[in-house]
Design a protein around this motif. Structure first.
Motif, PDB file in Angstrom:
ATOM      1  N   LYS A 147       0.812  -1.218   0.000  1.00 24.83           N
ATOM      2  CA  LYS A 147       0.000   0.000   0.000  1.00 24.83           C
ATOM      3  C   LYS A 147       0.846   1.268   0.000  1.00 24.83           C
ATOM      4  CE  LYS A 147      -3.795   2.274   2.393  1.00 24.83           C
ATOM      5  NZ  LYS A 147      -4.794   2.175   3.441  1.00 24.83           N
ATOM      6  N   TYR A 148       1.941   1.268   0.754  1.00 27.90           N
ATOM      7  CA  TYR A 148       2.731   2.487   0.924  1.00 27.90           C
ATOM      8  C   TYR A 148       4.096   2.431   0.230  1.00 27.90           C
ATOM      9  CZ  TYR A 148      -0.732   3.272   4.571  1.00 27.90           C
ATOM     10  OH  TYR A 148      -1.905   3.427   5.256  1.00 27.90           O
ATOM     11  N   GLY A 149       4.428   1.337  -0.422  1.00 28.34           N
ATOM     12  CA  GLY A 149       5.737   1.211  -1.042  1.00 28.34           C
ATOM     13  C   GLY A 149       6.809   0.813  -0.052  1.00 28.34           C
ATOM     14  N   VAL A 150       6.386   0.287   1.082  1.00 32.11           N
ATOM     15  CA  VAL A 150       7.279  -0.174   2.137  1.00 32.11           C
ATOM     16  C   VAL A 150       6.459  -1.071   3.064  1.00 32.11           C
ATOM     17  CG1 VAL A 150       6.833   1.846   3.592  1.00 32.11           C
ATOM     18  CG2 VAL A 150       8.955   0.632   3.866  1.00 32.11           C
ATOM     19  N   GLU A 151       7.125  -2.030   3.709  1.00 26.10           N
ATOM     20  CA  GLU A 151       6.425  -2.908   4.641  1.00 26.10           C
ATOM     21  C   GLU A 151       6.105  -2.136   5.923  1.00 26.10           C
ATOM     22  OE1 GLU A 151       5.390  -5.956   3.805  1.00 26.10           O
ATOM     23  OE2 GLU A 151       6.383  -5.702   1.876  1.00 26.10           O
ATOM     24  N   VAL A 152       4.862  -2.235   6.366  1.00 31.18           N
ATOM     25  CA  VAL A 152       4.432  -1.543   7.582  1.00 31.18           C
ATOM     26  C   VAL A 152       4.623  -2.479   8.779  1.00 31.18           C
ATOM     27  CG1 VAL A 152       2.495  -0.401   8.731  1.00 31.18           C
ATOM     28  CG2 VAL A 152       2.729  -0.245   6.247  1.00 31.18           C
ATOM     29  N   PRO A 153       5.328  -2.019   9.812  1.00 36.06           N
ATOM     30  CA  PRO A 153       5.483  -2.873  11.000  1.00 36.06           C
ATOM     31  C   PRO A 153       4.114  -3.227  11.583  1.00 36.06           C
ATOM     32  CG  PRO A 153       6.857  -0.907  11.172  1.00 36.06           C
ATOM     33  CD  PRO A 153       5.977  -0.725   9.975  1.00 36.06           C
ATOM     34  N   PHE A 157      -2.742   1.843  14.458  1.00 36.00           N
ATOM     35  CA  PHE A 157      -3.665   2.519  13.539  1.00 36.00           C
ATOM     36  C   PHE A 157      -5.028   1.839  13.532  1.00 36.00           C
ATOM     37  CE2 PHE A 157      -0.213   4.567  10.708  1.00 36.00           C
ATOM     38  CZ  PHE A 157      -0.384   5.790  11.337  1.00 36.00           C
ATOM     39  N   GLY A 158      -5.049   0.513  13.702  1.00 32.42           N
ATOM     40  CA  GLY A 158      -6.306  -0.217  13.750  1.00 32.42           C
ATOM     41  C   GLY A 158      -7.183   0.192  14.920  1.00 32.42           C
ATOM     42  N   SER A 159      -6.561   0.691  15.968  1.00 29.98           N
ATOM     43  CA  SER A 159      -7.334   1.117  17.139  1.00 29.98           C
ATOM     44  C   SER A 159      -7.502   2.633  17.223  1.00 29.98           C
ATOM     45  CB  SER A 159      -6.662   0.601  18.416  1.00 29.98           C
ATOM     46  OG  SER A 159      -5.417   1.225  18.593  1.00 29.98           O
ATOM     47  N   ASP A 160      -6.895   3.372  16.299  1.00 28.10           N
ATOM     48  CA  ASP A 160      -6.974   4.832  16.328  1.00 28.10           C
ATOM     49  C   ASP A 160      -7.279   5.354  14.924  1.00 28.10           C
ATOM     50  OD1 ASP A 160      -6.670   7.571  16.668  1.00 28.10           O
ATOM     51  OD2 ASP A 160      -4.979   7.361  18.047  1.00 28.10           O
ATOM     52  N   HIS A 161      -8.554   5.284  14.558  1.00 27.53           N
ATOM     53  CA  HIS A 161      -8.960   5.631  13.197  1.00 27.53           C
ATOM     54  C   HIS A 161      -8.768   7.103  12.869  1.00 27.53           C
ATOM     55  CE1 HIS A 161     -10.342   1.590  12.577  1.00 27.53           C
ATOM     56  NE2 HIS A 161     -11.029   1.650  13.700  1.00 27.53           N
ATOM     57  N   SER A 162      -8.890   7.989  13.866  1.00 27.77           N
ATOM     58  CA  SER A 162      -8.698   9.414  13.564  1.00 27.77           C
ATOM     59  C   SER A 162      -7.238   9.698  13.228  1.00 27.77           C
ATOM     60  CB  SER A 162      -9.185  10.291  14.719  1.00 27.77           C
ATOM     61  OG  SER A 162      -8.530   9.969  15.917  1.00 27.77           O
ATOM     62  N   ALA A 163      -6.289   9.058  13.901  1.00 29.17           N
ATOM     63  CA  ALA A 163      -4.875   9.237  13.568  1.00 29.17           C
ATOM     64  C   ALA A 163      -4.569   8.651  12.191  1.00 29.17           C
ATOM     65  CB  ALA A 163      -3.995   8.589  14.627  1.00 29.17           C
ATOM     66  N   LYS A 167      -6.606   8.444   9.681  1.00 30.98           N
ATOM     67  CA  LYS A 167      -7.164   9.350   8.673  1.00 30.98           C
ATOM     68  C   LYS A 167      -6.211  10.516   8.407  1.00 30.98           C
ATOM     69  CE  LYS A 167     -11.353  11.852   7.514  1.00 30.98           C
ATOM     70  NZ  LYS A 167     -12.670  12.275   7.945  1.00 30.98           N
ATOM     71  N   ILE A 168      -5.621  11.058   9.464  1.00 33.51           N
ATOM     72  CA  ILE A 168      -4.654  12.147   9.310  1.00 33.51           C
ATOM     73  C   ILE A 168      -3.404  11.640   8.592  1.00 33.51           C
ATOM     74  CG2 ILE A 168      -3.177  13.790  10.547  1.00 33.51           C
ATOM     75  CD1 ILE A 168      -5.380  13.698  12.807  1.00 33.51           C
ATOM     76  N   PHE A 169      -2.937  10.451   8.975  1.00 35.65           N
ATOM     77  CA  PHE A 169      -1.770   9.841   8.342  1.00 35.65           C
ATOM     78  C   PHE A 169      -2.012   9.659   6.845  1.00 35.65           C
ATOM     79  CE2 PHE A 169       0.575   6.030   6.978  1.00 35.65           C
ATOM     80  CZ  PHE A 169       1.863   6.377   7.339  1.00 35.65           C
ATOM     81  N   GLU A 170      -3.193   9.174   6.488  1.00 31.12           N
ATOM     82  CA  GLU A 170      -3.520   8.933   5.075  1.00 31.12           C
ATOM     83  C   GLU A 170      -3.505  10.219   4.251  1.00 31.12           C
ATOM     84  OE1 GLU A 170      -3.736   6.194   3.431  1.00 31.12           O
ATOM     85  OE2 GLU A 170      -3.822   4.758   5.063  1.00 31.12           O
ATOM     86  N   ARG A 200       8.631  -0.068  19.124  1.00 32.99           N
ATOM     87  CA  ARG A 200       7.816   0.243  17.933  1.00 32.99           C
ATOM     88  C   ARG A 200       6.384   0.573  18.338  1.00 32.99           C
ATOM     89  NH1 ARG A 200      11.136  -3.897  15.876  1.00 32.99           N
ATOM     90  NH2 ARG A 200       9.533  -5.465  16.218  1.00 32.99           N
ATOM     91  N   ILE A 201       5.847  -0.135  19.329  1.00 31.68           N
ATOM     92  CA  ILE A 201       4.497   0.164  19.837  1.00 31.68           C
ATOM     93  C   ILE A 201       4.481   1.553  20.467  1.00 31.68           C
ATOM     94  CG2 ILE A 201       2.775  -0.424  21.591  1.00 31.68           C
ATOM     95  CD1 ILE A 201       3.641  -3.401  21.148  1.00 31.68           C
ATOM     96  N   ASP A 202       5.444   1.822  21.342  1.00 29.10           N
ATOM     97  CA  ASP A 202       5.500   3.115  22.033  1.00 29.10           C
ATOM     98  C   ASP A 202       5.611   4.267  21.039  1.00 29.10           C
ATOM     99  OD1 ASP A 202       5.406   1.680  24.407  1.00 29.10           O
ATOM    100  OD2 ASP A 202       7.565   1.885  24.819  1.00 29.10           O
ATOM    101  N   LYS A 203       6.496   4.129  20.055  1.00 29.35           N
ATOM    102  CA  LYS A 203       6.683   5.200  19.064  1.00 29.35           C
ATOM    103  C   LYS A 203       5.450   5.345  18.170  1.00 29.35           C
ATOM    104  CE  LYS A 203      10.702   6.684  20.267  1.00 29.35           C
ATOM    105  NZ  LYS A 203      10.944   8.067  20.701  1.00 29.35           N
ATOM    106  N   SER A 204       4.767   4.243  17.880  1.00 32.09           N
ATOM    107  CA  SER A 204       3.527   4.305  17.092  1.00 32.09           C
ATOM    108  C   SER A 204       2.452   5.076  17.849  1.00 32.09           C
ATOM    109  CB  SER A 204       3.029   2.897  16.759  1.00 32.09           C
ATOM    110  OG  SER A 204       3.949   2.207  15.954  1.00 32.09           O
TER     111      SER A 204
END
Length: 168
Positions: free
Chosen positions: A96-102, A109-115, A117-120, A143-147
């Motif tokens: 989807k993004y041209g790179v593997e997503v961790p 992102f699955g639990s924070d749809h508003s974030a 949407k902004i990311f997209e 990786r979780i903490d930084k996400s």
């Protein structure tokens, strides 16, 4: 039964690092089928002395030639030095993004749809840069903490990418 779409792939070819910017001068006959389909990002497989490395890359045009970056990190992983020849193969990138997503970032992102949407709404390059930044952390917990920090900063309106992963 759903029919699987044929993905473009190049033959395996020999190449070496050129110049001081860790770039690879790509043979036009190898990348022409990708260019004809307007594919400028590929998944690549580098092979050297029995080792393999998969990564995502951009086909970049400079001065009429096409190049691809092949940084020190990849060279070190494969044990490649300047003037070494190694094998490379390209595949059509269907990510989807041209790179593997961790998976940690996907879960957050699955639990924070508003974030999400902004990311997209960010540019493709900005999205890839943030994904790369998250994926470079060694531990899953980091990786979780930084996400989580990224999501909060997106919602807070932080636009400076250097600040996106810093706690608020």
């Amino acid at each position: 039964m759903e029919k699987k779409k044929n993905k473009l792939q190049s033959p395996i070819f020999e190449i070496s690092i050129t110049g001081s910017y860790y770039s690879l001068l790509l043979p036009l006959e190898i990348i022409q089928p990708f260019l004809e389909k307007n594919i400028k990002r590929v998944k690549a497989k580098a092979m050297f002395e029995g080792k393999e490395l998969f990564f995502h890359a951009a086909l970049q045009k400079r001065n009429g030639n096409y190049y691809m970056m092949f940084g020190k990190r990849y060279q070190k992983q494969l044990g490649i030095f300047p003037n070494d020849y190694f094998q490379l193969q390209f595949f059509e990138d269907d990510s989807k993004y041209g790179v593997e997503v961790p998976e940690e970032l996907e879960a957050v992102f699955g639990s924070d749809h508003s974030a999400l949407k902004i990311f997209e709404a960010l540019t493709d390059g900005a999205k890839r840069g943030l994904i790369y930044a998250i994926s470079r952390y060694a531990t899953s917990q980091t990786r979780i903490d930084k996400s989580l920090v990224l999501c909060e900063n997106l919602k807070r309106g932080v636009t400076d990418r250097r600040q996106m992963l810093k706690p608020f």
